[in-house]
Design a protein around this motif. Structure first.
Motif, PDB file in Angstrom:
ATOM      1  N   TYR A 233       2.067 -14.079   9.264  1.00  0.00           N
ATOM      2  CA  TYR A 233       1.180 -15.226   9.399  1.00  0.00           C
ATOM      3  C   TYR A 233       1.719 -16.331   8.501  1.00  0.00           C
ATOM      4  O   TYR A 233       2.717 -16.141   7.794  1.00  0.00           O
ATOM      5  N   ARG A 234       1.059 -17.492   8.501  1.00  0.00           N
ATOM      6  CA  ARG A 234       1.448 -18.582   7.600  1.00  0.00           C
ATOM      7  C   ARG A 234       0.439 -18.705   6.460  1.00  0.00           C
ATOM      8  O   ARG A 234      -0.761 -18.559   6.679  1.00  0.00           O
ATOM      9  N   ILE A 235       0.953 -19.009   5.284  1.00  0.00           N
ATOM     10  CA  ILE A 235       0.099 -19.145   4.114  1.00  0.00           C
ATOM     11  C   ILE A 235       0.395 -20.486   3.435  1.00  0.00           C
ATOM     12  O   ILE A 235       1.551 -20.930   3.394  1.00  0.00           O
ATOM     13  N   LYS A 236      -0.654 -21.146   2.931  1.00  0.00           N
ATOM     14  CA  LYS A 236      -0.470 -22.437   2.253  1.00  0.00           C
ATOM     15  C   LYS A 236      -0.131 -22.193   0.796  1.00  0.00           C
ATOM     16  O   LYS A 236      -0.919 -21.615   0.047  1.00  0.00           O
ATOM     17  N   VAL A 237       1.043 -22.621   0.380  1.00  0.00           N
ATOM     18  CA  VAL A 237       1.480 -22.436  -1.001  1.00  0.00           C
ATOM     19  C   VAL A 237       1.039 -23.635  -1.837  1.00  0.00           C
ATOM     20  O   VAL A 237       0.360 -24.540  -1.343  1.00  0.00           O
ATOM     21  N   ALA A 238       1.433 -23.648  -3.111  1.00  0.00           N
ATOM     22  CA  ALA A 238       0.901 -24.632  -4.057  1.00  0.00           C
ATOM     23  C   ALA A 238       1.230 -26.074  -3.688  1.00  0.00           C
ATOM     24  O   ALA A 238       0.445 -26.991  -3.984  1.00  0.00           O
ATOM     25  N   ASP A 239       2.371 -26.318  -3.024  1.00  0.00           N
ATOM     26  CA  ASP A 239       2.725 -27.704  -2.686  1.00  0.00           C
ATOM     27  C   ASP A 239       2.026 -28.202  -1.428  1.00  0.00           C
ATOM     28  O   ASP A 239       2.271 -29.324  -0.974  1.00  0.00           O
ATOM     29  N   GLY A 240       1.139 -27.369  -0.851  1.00  0.00           N
ATOM     30  CA  GLY A 240       0.365 -27.788   0.314  1.00  0.00           C
ATOM     31  C   GLY A 240       1.009 -27.469   1.643  1.00  0.00           C
ATOM     32  O   GLY A 240       0.392 -27.672   2.699  1.00  0.00           O
ATOM     33  N   SER A 241       2.231 -26.960   1.645  1.00  0.00           N
ATOM     34  CA  SER A 241       2.911 -26.623   2.898  1.00  0.00           C
ATOM     35  C   SER A 241       2.554 -25.208   3.321  1.00  0.00           C
ATOM     36  O   SER A 241       2.214 -24.356   2.491  1.00  0.00           O
ATOM     37  N   TYR A 242       2.630 -24.958   4.622  1.00  0.00           N
ATOM     38  CA  TYR A 242       2.406 -23.611   5.148  1.00  0.00           C
ATOM     39  C   TYR A 242       3.751 -22.922   5.328  1.00  0.00           C
ATOM     40  O   TYR A 242       4.633 -23.419   6.017  1.00  0.00           O
ATOM     41  N   ARG A 243       3.876 -21.759   4.683  1.00  0.00           N
ATOM     42  CA  ARG A 243       5.125 -21.013   4.754  1.00  0.00           C
ATOM     43  C   ARG A 243       4.914 -19.734   5.564  1.00  0.00           C
ATOM     44  O   ARG A 243       3.906 -19.035   5.394  1.00  0.00           O
ATOM     45  N   PRO A 244       5.872 -19.398   6.446  1.00  0.00           N
ATOM     46  CA  PRO A 244       5.774 -18.122   7.169  1.00  0.00           C
ATOM     47  C   PRO A 244       5.923 -16.961   6.188  1.00  0.00           C
ATOM     48  O   PRO A 244       6.741 -17.009   5.267  1.00  0.00           O
ATOM     49  N   LEU A 245       5.121 -15.939   6.405  1.00  0.00           N
ATOM     50  CA  LEU A 245       5.090 -14.796   5.491  1.00  0.00           C
ATOM     51  C   LEU A 245       5.087 -13.507   6.292  1.00  0.00           C
ATOM     52  O   LEU A 245       4.413 -13.399   7.315  1.00  0.00           O
ATOM     53  N   LEU A 246       5.853 -12.534   5.819  1.00  0.00           N
ATOM     54  CA  LEU A 246       5.898 -11.214   6.432  1.00  0.00           C
ATOM     55  C   LEU A 246       5.272 -10.220   5.460  1.00  0.00           C
ATOM     56  O   LEU A 246       5.672 -10.147   4.306  1.00  0.00           O
ATOM     57  N   GLN A 247       4.269  -9.477   5.916  1.00  0.00           N
ATOM     58  CA  GLN A 247       3.568  -8.518   5.057  1.00  0.00           C
ATOM     59  C   GLN A 247       3.831  -7.096   5.535  1.00  0.00           C
ATOM     60  O   GLN A 247       3.614  -6.767   6.693  1.00  0.00           O
ATOM     61  N   HIS A 248       4.319  -6.265   4.620  1.00  0.00           N
ATOM     62  CA  HIS A 248       4.487  -4.834   4.867  1.00  0.00           C
ATOM     63  C   HIS A 248       3.434  -4.113   4.037  1.00  0.00           C
ATOM     64  O   HIS A 248       3.405  -4.273   2.811  1.00  0.00           O
ATOM     65  N   THR A 249       2.600  -3.317   4.669  1.00  0.00           N
ATOM     66  CA  THR A 249       1.583  -2.575   3.931  1.00  0.00           C
ATOM     67  C   THR A 249       1.702  -1.083   4.223  1.00  0.00           C
ATOM     68  O   THR A 249       1.746  -0.666   5.382  1.00  0.00           O
ATOM     69  N   THR A 250       1.762  -0.316   3.154  1.00  0.00           N
ATOM     70  CA  THR A 250       1.844   1.133   3.251  1.00  0.00           C
ATOM     71  C   THR A 250       0.589   1.741   2.643  1.00  0.00           C
ATOM     72  O   THR A 250       0.300   1.503   1.468  1.00  0.00           O
ATOM     73  N   PRO A 251      -0.203   2.491   3.406  1.00  0.00           N
ATOM     74  CA  PRO A 251      -1.415   3.114   2.852  1.00  0.00           C
ATOM     75  C   PRO A 251      -1.078   4.108   1.748  1.00  0.00           C
ATOM     76  O   PRO A 251      -0.133   4.892   1.872  1.00  0.00           O
ATOM     77  N   MET A 252      -1.861   4.061   0.667  1.00  0.00           N
ATOM     78  CA  MET A 252      -1.701   4.999  -0.447  1.00  0.00           C
ATOM     79  C   MET A 252      -2.838   6.015  -0.473  1.00  0.00           C
ATOM     80  O   MET A 252      -2.651   7.160  -0.859  1.00  0.00           O
ATOM     81  N   TYR A 253      -4.036   5.576  -0.096  1.00  0.00           N
ATOM     82  CA  TYR A 253      -5.215   6.439  -0.061  1.00  0.00           C
ATOM     83  C   TYR A 253      -5.942   6.205   1.256  1.00  0.00           C
ATOM     84  O   TYR A 253      -5.912   5.108   1.815  1.00  0.00           O
ATOM     85  N   PHE A 254      -6.625   7.234   1.729  1.00  0.00           N
ATOM     86  CA  PHE A 254      -7.349   7.172   2.992  1.00  0.00           C
ATOM     87  C   PHE A 254      -8.782   7.661   2.777  1.00  0.00           C
ATOM     88  O   PHE A 254      -9.056   8.424   1.842  1.00  0.00           O
ATOM     89  N   ASP A 255      -9.676   7.261   3.680  1.00  0.00           N
ATOM     90  CA  ASP A 255     -11.037   7.783   3.605  1.00  0.00           C
ATOM     91  C   ASP A 255     -11.114   9.117   4.342  1.00  0.00           C
ATOM     92  O   ASP A 255     -10.111   9.625   4.852  1.00  0.00           O
ATOM     93  N   GLU A 256     -12.296   9.684   4.413  1.00  0.00           N
ATOM     94  CA  GLU A 256     -12.449  11.007   5.016  1.00  0.00           C
ATOM     95  C   GLU A 256     -12.182  11.007   6.514  1.00  0.00           C
ATOM     96  O   GLU A 256     -11.930  12.057   7.101  1.00  0.00           O
ATOM     97  N   GLU A 257     -12.209   9.839   7.147  1.00  0.00           N
ATOM     98  CA  GLU A 257     -11.887   9.736   8.567  1.00  0.00           C
ATOM     99  C   GLU A 257     -10.411   9.439   8.800  1.00  0.00           C
ATOM    100  O   GLU A 257      -9.953   9.405   9.936  1.00  0.00           O
ATOM    101  N   GLY A 258      -9.677   9.209   7.712  1.00  0.00           N
ATOM    102  CA  GLY A 258      -8.259   8.896   7.848  1.00  0.00           C
ATOM    103  C   GLY A 258      -7.961   7.422   7.949  1.00  0.00           C
ATOM    104  O   GLY A 258      -6.839   7.027   8.289  1.00  0.00           O
ATOM    105  N   LYS A 259      -8.941   6.568   7.639  1.00  0.00           N
ATOM    106  CA  LYS A 259      -8.698   5.132   7.621  1.00  0.00           C
ATOM    107  C   LYS A 259      -8.060   4.744   6.284  1.00  0.00           C
ATOM    108  O   LYS A 259      -8.462   5.248   5.229  1.00  0.00           O
ATOM    109  N   PRO A 260      -7.070   3.834   6.301  1.00  0.00           N
ATOM    110  CA  PRO A 260      -6.450   3.414   5.042  1.00  0.00           C
ATOM    111  C   PRO A 260      -7.429   2.624   4.175  1.00  0.00           C
ATOM    112  O   PRO A 260      -8.168   1.781   4.668  1.00  0.00           O
TER     113      PRO A 260
END
Length: 259
Positions: free
Chosen positions: A122-149
């Motif tokens: 997605y794009r995120i607005k950084v401190a200078d006011g511009s929107y920069r493209p951003l890539l997010q990688h998320t790895t679950p560390m803990y899960f609930d009892e149903e297996g949701k991250p």
């Protein structure tokens, strides 16, 4: 911040009790591999908590990457971050999260979920006011009892500025027996024709490994296929994408946020 966004996010991640996975080090190793190909000072880490919509930890290079205040990020949590997302992409981003969650809960065995890593952009607005493209990688560390991250290790890469916005893309990758990622889900939320929409999941994995400098035989070993099969895939990829050579293919893949 639109309260509906918070409500929708909460519905996706309604969870509380946790259990620990044991593949975190393998995921971190793959993130280190990715870091080699990112510009200096373009990445930072957070520990995310989906139930409290907070950041349990934000790495110190957050400020150098975005120019934003790390204390505000920690104190205000995800609301601070969401308020800086591009309005045009909020609903597509939520749709991608929902699709990833639905796929995980219906298609990934409970005991395999700790092997999965998720990527979206997605794009995120950084401190200078511009929107920069951003890539997010998320790895679950803990899960609930149903297996949701519940708790996740999130790795954010600020990408170079481009003339037009990248379409939102969502990917789930699972570690195989060689601790190599193999794509198990991919979806793009745009009408723009991208490389990722023209190839198979296997070909996507091969492009990623080629981009990381692996030889044909190394790719074959990592994915449990023959070198001849890898070469066949590489020829087909170039033909499908109209790329003249591997260098052009890798450059386009990085530019489109596919790696």
């Amino acid at each position: 911040m639109d309260k509906r966004i918070i409500s929708d996010y909460s519905e996706i991640f309604e969870s509380y009790q946790e259990f620990k996975g044991d593949f975190l080090e393998s995921h971190i190793s793959k993130l280190r591999e990715l870091d080699k190909y990112m510009p200096h000072s373009s990445t930072f880490f957070c520990i995310t908590n989906t139930t409290t919509r907070s950041f349990e930890y934000v790495s110190k290079n957050f400020h150098s990457c975005t120019g934003l205040d790390v204390n505000e990020m920690c104190e205000q949590g995800m609301t601070f971050w969401w308020e800086r997302m591009h309005n045009d992409e909020m609903n597509l981003w939520l749709e991608s999260l929902n699709d990833l969650m639905a796929f995980t809960m219906s298609k990934v065995d409970l005991h395999d979920r700790k092997k999965v890593s998720y990527t979206w952009n997605y794009r995120i607005k950084v401190a200078d006011g511009s929107y920069r493209p951003l890539l997010q990688h998320t790895t679950p560390m803990y899960f609930d009892e149903e297996g949701k991250p519940v708790i996740g290790l999130a790795h954010y890469s600020i990408l170079p500025m481009i003339s037009s916005a990248l379409p939102i893309q969502a990917t789930a990758k699972m570690l195989n027996k060689n601790n190599e990622y193999e794509t198990i889900f991919f979806k793009t939320y745009s009408q723009v024709k991208l490389i990722a929409d023209q190839i198979t999941y296997r070909e996507r994995d091969i492009i990623r490994l080629v981009s990381f400098g692996n030889s044909t035989q190394e790719i074959a070993d990592k994915l449990f296929i023959s070198a001849n099969t890898v070469n066949s895939h590489r020829r087909n990829i170039l033909k499908k994408t109209d790329c003249k050579n591997t260098s052009e293919l890798v450059a386009r893949s990085i530019r489109e946020g596919m790696i």
